[in-house]
Design a protein around this motif. Structure first.
Motif, PDB file in Angstrom:
ATOM      1  N   ALA A 284     -13.964   0.245  -4.480  1.00 12.43           N
ATOM      2  CA  ALA A 284     -14.709   1.125  -3.584  1.00 12.43           C
ATOM      3  C   ALA A 284     -14.622   2.588  -3.997  1.00 12.43           C
ATOM      4  N   TYR A 285     -13.794   2.890  -4.981  1.00 11.54           N
ATOM      5  CA  TYR A 285     -13.596   4.281  -5.409  1.00 11.54           C
ATOM      6  C   TYR A 285     -14.838   4.812  -6.129  1.00 11.54           C
ATOM      7  N   ALA A 286     -15.480   3.934  -6.918  1.00 14.29           N
ATOM      8  CA  ALA A 286     -16.787   4.220  -7.527  1.00 14.29           C
ATOM      9  C   ALA A 286     -16.815   5.551  -8.274  1.00 14.29           C
ATOM     10  N   CYS A 287     -16.001   5.649  -9.333  1.00 14.60           N
ATOM     11  CA  CYS A 287     -15.862   6.905 -10.067  1.00 14.60           C
ATOM     12  C   CYS A 287     -16.723   6.977 -11.328  1.00 14.60           C
ATOM     13  N   LYS A 288     -17.481   5.920 -11.617  1.00 17.35           N
ATOM     14  CA  LYS A 288     -18.207   5.908 -12.887  1.00 17.35           C
ATOM     15  C   LYS A 288     -19.401   6.866 -12.848  1.00 17.35           C
ATOM     16  N   LEU A 289     -19.933   7.160 -14.019  1.00 15.45           N
ATOM     17  CA  LEU A 289     -20.907   8.248 -14.162  1.00 15.45           C
ATOM     18  C   LEU A 289     -22.195   7.788 -14.849  1.00 15.45           C
ATOM     19  N   PRO A 290     -23.045   7.023 -14.176  1.00 16.45           N
ATOM     20  CA  PRO A 290     -24.362   6.754 -14.757  1.00 16.45           C
ATOM     21  C   PRO A 290     -25.153   8.068 -14.799  1.00 16.45           C
ATOM     22  N   THR A 291     -25.512   8.517 -15.979  1.00 18.74           N
ATOM     23  CA  THR A 291     -26.183   9.805 -16.135  1.00 18.74           C
ATOM     24  C   THR A 291     -27.516   9.635 -16.831  1.00 18.74           C
ATOM     25  N   ARG A 292     -28.420  10.558 -16.522  1.00 13.13           N
ATOM     26  CA  ARG A 292     -29.769  10.517 -17.104  1.00 13.13           C
ATOM     27  C   ARG A 292     -30.248  11.941 -17.324  1.00 13.13           C
ATOM     28  N   ASP A 293     -30.881  12.176 -18.474  1.00 16.06           N
ATOM     29  CA  ASP A 293     -31.548  13.441 -18.736  1.00 16.06           C
ATOM     30  C   ASP A 293     -33.042  13.210 -18.569  1.00 16.06           C
ATOM     31  N   GLU A 294     -33.618  13.808 -17.541  1.00 16.67           N
ATOM     32  CA  GLU A 294     -35.023  13.544 -17.210  1.00 16.67           C
ATOM     33  C   GLU A 294     -35.965  13.984 -18.321  1.00 16.67           C
ATOM     34  N   GLU A 295     -35.629  15.061 -19.004  1.00 12.08           N
ATOM     35  CA  GLU A 295     -36.534  15.596 -20.025  1.00 12.08           C
ATOM     36  C   GLU A 295     -36.667  14.652 -21.208  1.00 12.08           C
ATOM     37  N   THR A 296     -35.556  14.092 -21.673  1.00 10.19           N
ATOM     38  CA  THR A 296     -35.589  13.220 -22.850  1.00 10.19           C
ATOM     39  C   THR A 296     -35.621  11.735 -22.506  1.00 10.19           C
ATOM     40  N   GLY A 297     -35.286  11.395 -21.248  1.00  8.27           N
ATOM     41  CA  GLY A 297     -35.200   9.994 -20.867  1.00  8.27           C
ATOM     42  C   GLY A 297     -33.898   9.327 -21.278  1.00  8.27           C
ATOM     43  N   LEU A 298     -32.966  10.088 -21.851  1.00  6.27           N
ATOM     44  CA  LEU A 298     -31.689   9.533 -22.286  1.00  6.27           C
ATOM     45  C   LEU A 298     -30.869   9.082 -21.088  1.00  6.27           C
ATOM     46  N   GLU A 299     -30.347   7.860 -21.145  1.00  6.90           N
ATOM     47  CA  GLU A 299     -29.445   7.349 -20.118  1.00  6.90           C
ATOM     48  C   GLU A 299     -28.163   6.858 -20.782  1.00  6.90           C
ATOM     49  N   THR A 300     -27.038   7.109 -20.107  1.00  2.00           N
ATOM     50  CA  THR A 300     -25.760   6.641 -20.609  1.00  2.00           C
ATOM     51  C   THR A 300     -24.807   6.519 -19.431  1.00  2.00           C
ATOM     52  N   GLU A 301     -23.593   6.103 -19.668  1.00  4.82           N
ATOM     53  CA  GLU A 301     -22.565   6.132 -18.632  1.00  4.82           C
ATOM     54  C   GLU A 301     -21.486   7.089 -19.094  1.00  4.82           C
ATOM     55  N   GLY A 302     -21.439   8.214 -18.429  1.00  6.41           N
ATOM     56  CA  GLY A 302     -20.530   9.270 -18.822  1.00  6.41           C
ATOM     57  C   GLY A 302     -21.322  10.487 -19.268  1.00  6.41           C
ATOM     58  N   PRO A 303     -20.702  11.354 -20.043  1.00  4.12           N
ATOM     59  CA  PRO A 303     -19.419  11.215 -20.714  1.00  4.12           C
ATOM     60  C   PRO A 303     -18.242  11.548 -19.806  1.00  4.12           C
ATOM     61  N   GLU A 304     -17.082  10.971 -20.132  1.00  2.63           N
ATOM     62  CA  GLU A 304     -15.837  11.351 -19.495  1.00  2.63           C
ATOM     63  C   GLU A 304     -15.228  12.537 -20.255  1.00  2.63           C
ATOM     64  N   PHE A 305     -14.129  13.046 -19.735  1.00  4.56           N
ATOM     65  CA  PHE A 305     -13.533  14.270 -20.266  1.00  4.56           C
ATOM     66  C   PHE A 305     -13.185  14.172 -21.743  1.00  4.56           C
ATOM     67  N   GLU A 306     -12.600  13.063 -22.163  1.00  6.84           N
ATOM     68  CA  GLU A 306     -12.189  12.955 -23.565  1.00  6.84           C
ATOM     69  C   GLU A 306     -13.387  13.021 -24.504  1.00  6.84           C
ATOM     70  N   THR A 307     -14.533  12.503 -24.078  1.00  6.42           N
ATOM     71  CA  THR A 307     -15.741  12.578 -24.901  1.00  6.42           C
ATOM     72  C   THR A 307     -16.307  13.986 -24.895  1.00  6.42           C
ATOM     73  N   VAL A 308     -16.240  14.651 -23.738  1.00  3.94           N
ATOM     74  CA  VAL A 308     -16.659  16.053 -23.652  1.00  3.94           C
ATOM     75  C   VAL A 308     -15.849  16.911 -24.622  1.00  3.94           C
ATOM     76  N   TYR A 309     -14.557  16.627 -24.720  1.00  2.21           N
ATOM     77  CA  TYR A 309     -13.699  17.329 -25.690  1.00  2.21           C
ATOM     78  C   TYR A 309     -14.057  16.970 -27.132  1.00  2.21           C
ATOM     79  N   ALA A 310     -14.107  15.672 -27.429  1.00  2.00           N
ATOM     80  CA  ALA A 310     -14.223  15.239 -28.823  1.00  2.00           C
ATOM     81  C   ALA A 310     -15.591  15.552 -29.416  1.00  2.00           C
TER      82      ALA A 310
END
Length: 555
Positions: A284-310
């Protein structure tokens, strides 16, 4: 003590056979998950095995809490000999796989041998079948899941798959489930690739009976549902600007300790792209991050902090859409975003191309297919830094995460002594140092706490409980859930860490490997104190007497 139920199923991909073995004695002493898999790996993988050889074995396992309906339990463990570090490693992934795994009636799956053709393995409650899948050669993780859906009517929540990176034995290749949830660090996806296994599916209705008390499940689930924790909205990226402003966000391949573009790739930037809630099984915590960029249509899950860093600060890239694109590439191709991003950043440093997102993405694809310079980078930073002419920011061959040991000295000590290498989740000293419970400066006096944090992490990986559950699944709840004293539960974690270290000792690891690529205060004295806390020899090896006393006689 509560523990997993069900046999070990051994699948020999060379012989195309499956057999079952009772491991009740292991489960009674080691609960399940990472601990049980570590015992099996320690006893069954030859100490001189080659990571890509048929003698290496791979283990998938659940803990008893995967048979609960409690938040923070939608996870599974994978253990094997790492092609990145050359030592024993474990990784766990979220999503929805664990409940389907439990439905097969087994507590652990062991994959042995090497196939002469690309295979899909289908594990059911009545056995296992082998399907040659030459048509899946080179395809992405989502394309593999589509094939399983079309031909077997099983969704991605039933499937573990590798992408081109795993097939091509990229040493930091991930095994993926639910398309975007990764058994990430250590390259276990490449072990599947070496065995010529493209995917494994799980399905069945033979869940073994496990008696788990209701009250803690209900209370934890309610607390998770009602939480206003920032991580529910922004995942781990919510800490980006705080860490950048108050501690260190490694930038431009560790040359700088703060990033002027942090806000553009941090929590608010990610939250603006989030278009729906996402969760793992029963959570029930539901912390995941389905994300979408409307301009490009790109969809992914995240990024999380480590990916933002790397793929962000470390590469000098300040566009969240570029980081999203890199995240999606790694998920689709099947690679650990930390190791991939750090290795790409090293290349950017070598050619003075920080901020070049187009080149970074090109390199990421080349790594997965081992094309051009990707052939070199695919072996990981420890093996290619000399050729690139850059410093080797790894520990035991594993690329460093974001949480900077040059500033968080207890976390730096953790990296140095970790059996897994530079993995921030092996012992989360970072949480104590960010939060002020421990002064981030200095290593003296932190060894005992570090050992306890390692034991706690091992216990959570054994239960299995998500790291985000640490604030909700209290010691009291754990005692009730497992019908055991908390210190006895931590002893299971301690024995797991000891077995990992002993396995690695047999492969030549000792004190010389417990080191860092930079200096922090009193490191050698702190390592000695850690060895004393663990009951190790002065050279970092496990005394045989300790194995006899704490492992062989465990009950």
């Amino acid at each position: 003590m509560l523990h997993s139920r069900g046999p070990l199923r051994t699948v020999d991909v060379g012989e195309r056979t499956a057999r079952e073995t009772s491991i009740d004695d292991v489960l009674e002493r080691f609960i399940g998950g990472r601990a049980a898999a570590t015992v099996l790996a320690h006893d069954r993988i030859p100490f001189d095995a080659a990571p890509f050889g048929p003698e290496n074995r791979l283990y998938l396992s659940t803990g008893p809490l995967q048979q609960s309906r409690m938040s923070f339990t939608g996870r599974m463990n994978m253990t094997g000999l790492s092609p990145l570090t050359d030592g024993l490693t474990s990784a766990n992934a979220g999503g929805y796989l664990s409940r389907n795994f439990v439905g097969t009636g087994i507590s652990a799956l062991e994959i042995v041998g090497e196939s002469d053709e690309l295979l899909a393995i289908h594990v059911r409650d009545d056995g296992a079948t082998f399907e040659p899948v030459p048509e899946l050669e080179g395809v992405t993780v989502p394309e593999t899941a589509d094939y399983v859906q079309e031909h077997h009517n099983l969704g991605p929540e039933h499937c573990v798959a590798i992408g081109p990176a795993g097939e091509n034995r990229v040493r930091f290749a991930s095994a993926m489930t639910y398309d975007s949830r990764a058994f990430g660090r250590g390259g276990l996806g490449a072990v599947l690739g070496a065995k010529n296994v493209k995917c494994i599916t799980f399905d069945g209705d033979a869940e073994p009976p496990v008696d788990i008390p209701d009250a803690p499940q209900t209370e934890v689930h309610r607390a998770g549902a009602r939480s206003d924790d920032q991580r529910r909205r922004q995942g781990t990226t919510g800490s980006t600007e705080f860490i950048n402003d108050h501690f260190s966000l490694p930038t431009r391949y560790f040359a700088d300790t703060s990033f002027e573009g942090a806000a553009a790739i941090g929590g608010e930037a990610v939250a603006e792209k989030k278009y729906e809630k996402g969760a793992c099984s029963a959570c029930a915590y539901a912390c995941k991050l389905p994300t979408r960029d409307e301009e490009t249509g790109l969809e992914t899950e995240g990024p999380e902090f480590e990916t933002v860093y790397a793929f962000g600060s470390l590469q000098g890239i300040d566009d969240i859409v570029d980081v999203m694109r890199a995240n999606e590439l790694c998920d689709s191709l099947g690679m650990d975003t930390i190791s991939a991003g750090v290795t790409v950043a090293a290349y950017l440093a070598s050619v003075d191309e920080f901020g070049n997102a187009e080149l970074a993405q090109e390199l990421t694809e080349k790594i997965a297919y081992r094309e051009g310079i990707g052939e070199t980078l695919a072996d990981g930073l420890a093996r290619c830094h000399d050729e690139l002419g850059v410093a080797d920011y790894t520990v035991k061959g594993m690329e460093l995460p974001a949480h900077d040991g040059r500033v968080l000295h207890g976390q730096g000590l953790s990296y140095a002594v970790s059996n897994r290498g530079a993995d921030h989740l092996y012992a989360s000293m970072l949480t104590l140092e960010y939060g002020g419970e421990l002064d981030p400066r200095g290593t003296v006096g932190k060894a005992d706490r570090l050992a306890r944090e390692e034991n706690t992490a091992a216990l959570f990986d054994t239960g299995i409980i998500c790291v985000f559950g640490g604030d909700y699944v209290t010691e009291e709840y754990l005692e009730t859930l497992f019908d055991a004293d908390y210190e006895d539960l931590l002893e299971v974690g301690a024995r797991t860490v000891l077995l990992e270290r002993h396995f690695n000792n047999q492969r030549g690891f000792d004190r010389e490997d417990d080191t860092l690529p930079y200096e922090i205060p009193d490191l050698e004295a702190a390592i000695t104190a850690y060895y004393e806390a663990r009951g190790l020899n002065e050279d970092g090896t496990v005394p045989e007497s300790a194995l006899e006393e704490r492992i062989d006689t465990a009950d």
